[in-house]
Design a protein around this motif. Structure first.
Motif, short mmCIF file in Angstrom:
data_model
loop_
_atom_site.label_atom_id
_atom_site.label_comp_id
_atom_site.label_asym_id
_atom_site.label_seq_id
_atom_site.Cartn_x
_atom_site.Cartn_y
_atom_site.Cartn_z
N VAL A 74 0.84 -1.21 0.00
CA VAL A 74 0.00 0.00 0.00
C VAL A 74 0.87 1.25 0.00
N SER A 75 1.93 1.25 0.84
CA SER A 75 2.82 2.42 0.88
C SER A 75 3.52 2.64 -0.46
N ARG A 76 3.93 1.57 -1.11
CA ARG A 76 4.58 1.70 -2.43
C ARG A 76 3.61 2.23 -3.47
N MET A 77 2.34 1.78 -3.42
CA MET A 77 1.34 2.29 -4.36
C MET A 77 1.08 3.78 -4.14
N LYS A 78 1.02 4.20 -2.87
CA LYS A 78 0.83 5.63 -2.60
C LYS A 78 2.01 6.45 -3.12
N GLY A 79 3.22 5.92 -2.91
CA GLY A 79 4.39 6.63 -3.42
C GLY A 79 4.37 6.75 -4.94
N MET A 80 3.94 5.69 -5.63
CA MET A 80 3.86 5.73 -7.10
C MET A 80 2.79 6.72 -7.57
N GLU A 81 1.67 6.81 -6.83
CA GLU A 81 0.63 7.78 -7.21
C GLU A 81 1.15 9.21 -7.07
N GLU A 83 4.28 10.18 -7.23
CA GLU A 83 5.25 10.39 -8.32
C GLU A 83 4.56 10.62 -9.66
N ASN A 84 3.46 9.89 -9.89
CA ASN A 84 2.70 10.06 -11.14
C ASN A 84 2.10 11.46 -11.23
N GLN A 85 1.56 11.96 -10.10
CA GLN A 85 1.01 13.32 -10.09
C GLN A 85 2.09 14.35 -10.37
N THR A 86 3.26 14.16 -9.77
CA THR A 86 4.37 15.10 -10.02
C THR A 86 4.78 15.09 -11.49
N LEU A 87 4.85 13.91 -12.09
CA LEU A 87 5.19 13.82 -13.51
C LEU A 87 4.15 14.50 -14.38
N HIS A 88 2.86 14.35 -14.02
CA HIS A 88 1.80 15.03 -14.77
C HIS A 88 1.98 16.56 -14.73
#
Length: 264
Positions: A74-81, A83-88
């Motif tokens: 769950v923590s890894r998925m939150k971190g990826m989300e 990071e995805n928002q920052t990339l957007h």
């Protein structure tokens, strides 16, 4: 003979007895009895219970390990989300910057004449002449800091540029606006000589008019119309003038329609 039957019955009894198959249990019970007599019954009890408690502890460990794995996922998925928002956000900023750059390039491409003119004739600054002032003179009204010679030089350069631009513009040939017109010339009836009708149409000649290809198109009841193409200069020839000249041949021509009109 009776002894033999008795022996057989004893073997059969032993075969039906299950005590020998459960010998391990009886041995364990005997061992527990003697250990209890020596005061080690508690240790034996714990030793017997330990194999039963081990699976429960293993299950608890497995469940705790599964829970820890789920939390890490769950923590890894939150971190990826995140990071995805920052990339957007970064992509949107890059798109905005690229759009501004394209608009700037387009605005520069629309006015290339000013840029080439500025590159072609750079303005040279005239040297400033030093002004000498006498020690006893306090009146500065006669001092010309912006000498008249400089103004004359700038005016001369400006006039030379204007003359060069006018000469360059006069060398370019003027564009002549032309149009392609397709006319439908209709006769009175099927007895009208279409060859003579076409001769009458082509006999109309004027400056800026050029006749092109023609063909006969069936209308109905044996009647055909003449469809002819012509190219005209817009400043010299118009559709009104053409219709006026062609309708003079009223013996052959009933009406004239403009089937197509295209700018060249």
């Amino acid at each position: 003979m009776p002894k033999k039957s008795t022996k057989m019955s004893g073997l059969q009894c032993l075969a039906t007895e299950n005590v020998w198959f459960d010998k391990q249990r009886y041995d364990d019970a005997e061992k527990c009895f003697y250990e209890g007599a020596n005061g080690t019954a508690a240790k034996a009890k714990t030793a017997v219970l330990q194999p039963k408690e081990a699976p429960q502890k293993r299950r608890h460990r497995n469940s705790s390990s599964h829970g820890a794995g789920d939390q890490e996922l769950v923590s890894r998925m939150k971190g990826m989300e995140l990071e995805n928002q920052t990339l957007h956000k970064v992509v949107e900023e890059m798109r905005a910057a690229l759009k501004k750059l394209e608009l700037r390039v387009a605005s520069l491409e629309k006015s290339p004449a000013a840029v080439t003119c500025a590159k072609a004739a750079p303005v040279k600054a005239a040297p400033v002449k030093p002004v000498k002032v006498e020690n006893g003179d306090d009146d500065d009204s006669d001092i010309d800091l912006f000498g008249s010679d400089d103004d004359e030089e700038a005016e001369r350069i400006k006039q030379e540029r204007l003359d060069a631009y006018a000469a360059k513009k006069s060398k370019k040939p003027a564009l002549i606006a032309k149009s392609s017109i397709l006319l439908d010339v209709k006769p009175w009836d099927d007895e009208t000589d279409m060859g003579k009708l076409e001769e009458c149409v082509r006999s109309v000649q004027m400056d800026g008019l050029l006749w092109g290809a023609s063909k006969l198109v069936p209308v109905g009841y044996g009647i055909k119309k003449l469809q002819i193409n012509c190219v005209v200069e817009d400043d010299k020839v118009g559709t009104d003038i053409l219709e006026e000249e062609l309708t003079k041949f009223e013996d052959y021509i009933q009406s004239i329609d403009v089937a197509a009109f295209n700018k060249i």
